[in-house]
Enzyme design. Structure first.
Site, PDB file in Angstrom:
ATOM      1  N   VAL A 111       4.811  -7.495   6.261  1.00  0.00           N
ATOM      2  CA  VAL A 111       4.822  -7.216   4.822  1.00  0.00           C
ATOM      3  C   VAL A 111       3.830  -6.108   4.469  1.00  0.00           C
ATOM      4  O   VAL A 111       4.111  -5.259   3.614  1.00  0.00           O
ATOM      5  CB  VAL A 111       4.500  -8.498   4.023  1.00  0.00           C
ATOM      6  CG1 VAL A 111       4.375  -8.182   2.528  1.00  0.00           C
ATOM      7  CG2 VAL A 111       5.580  -9.549   4.245  1.00  0.00           C
ATOM      8  N   GLU A 112       2.693  -6.102   5.131  1.00  0.00           N
ATOM      9  CA  GLU A 112       1.657  -5.109   4.832  1.00  0.00           C
ATOM     10  C   GLU A 112       2.076  -3.689   5.223  1.00  0.00           C
ATOM     11  O   GLU A 112       1.938  -2.756   4.432  1.00  0.00           O
ATOM     12  CB  GLU A 112       0.352  -5.467   5.558  1.00  0.00           C
ATOM     13  CG  GLU A 112      -0.375  -6.664   4.979  1.00  0.00           C
ATOM     14  CD  GLU A 112      -1.078  -6.354   3.656  1.00  0.00           C
ATOM     15  OE1 GLU A 112      -1.089  -5.180   3.231  1.00  0.00           O
ATOM     16  OE2 GLU A 112      -1.613  -7.294   3.048  1.00  0.00           O
TER      17      GLU A 112
END
Length: 206
Positions: A111-112
């Site tokens: 996600v990052e």
């Protein structure tokens, strides 16, 4: 050639003894020195030939420069930097080191930054785990080093889990918004970005 002086001296001494005791006749060993010299010549010639053969054989056995280079290739491969290793290997190692579920570390990494070490956010977050420079410094890692970046992210997740009693949802929210915001709101802060972030990470993690 072998020195035959000693042999000739012995022959001469035998001749003197024969004359002294009246024992005429051929001196024992007459022609011996000549035969010995011939045999020595043959032996020396054979030895020289053998030496030449051995030398030639040794020259043939010398490895070519290309072969010597190939022998060193194993060392070169063994010294490859950690940053070139598979992403999942680094994540598993970091997760094991800080006792965090590797699936959670992988979900946050996806996600990052989608696992991209070159990613830098508009706020200045760096690498796979999107560490802010100040956060990386407090964790004692170099955010530009892929291995250290991932270890820093895993370590920070461990800290957040410990801070919130093992509550994964709060820990993930704190990873995005900071532990202070989570404490202030008693859970996931009412920030759209943080709420979407938490949902994405937990969807992947589950």
């Amino acid at each position: 050639m072998m020195d035959l002086t000693g042999v000739r001296h012995v022959q001469a001494r035998i001749a003197q003894l024969q004359e002294q005791f009246g024992m005429p006749g051929n001196i024992p060993g007459t022609g011996f020195s000549q035969k010995l010299e011939k045999e020595m010549q043959k032996s020396l010639g054979a030895a020289a030939s053998d030496k030449a053969s051995v030398t030639a054989g040794e020259n043939k056995k010398q490895p070519l420069p290309e072969v010597q280079k190939l022998k060193n290739s194993g060392k070169v491969l063994a010294d490859m930097p950690l940053a070139d290793q598979n992403l999942s290997t680094l994540i598993e190692a970091a997760a094991r080191k800080y006792k965090v579920d590797p699936k959670l570390v992988a979900a946050v990494a996806e996600v990052e930054s989608n696992g991209n070490q070159e990613a830098v956010s508009s706020a200045g977050a760096i690498g796979v785990m999107q560490l802010m420079p100040d956060t990386a410094a407090s964790l004692g890692v170099d955010p530009y080093n892929k291995q250290q970046n991932i270890e820093g992210g895993a370590k920070y997740l461990r800290q957040m889990l410990d801070t919130f009693g093992g509550d994964t949802k709060k820990a993930v929210a704190a990873y995005n918004a900071g532990p202070g915001a989570v404490k202030d709101y008693g859970g996931v802060p009412p920030y759209k970005e943080t709420q979407n972030y938490v949902n994405k990470v937990l969807d992947i993690y589950r």
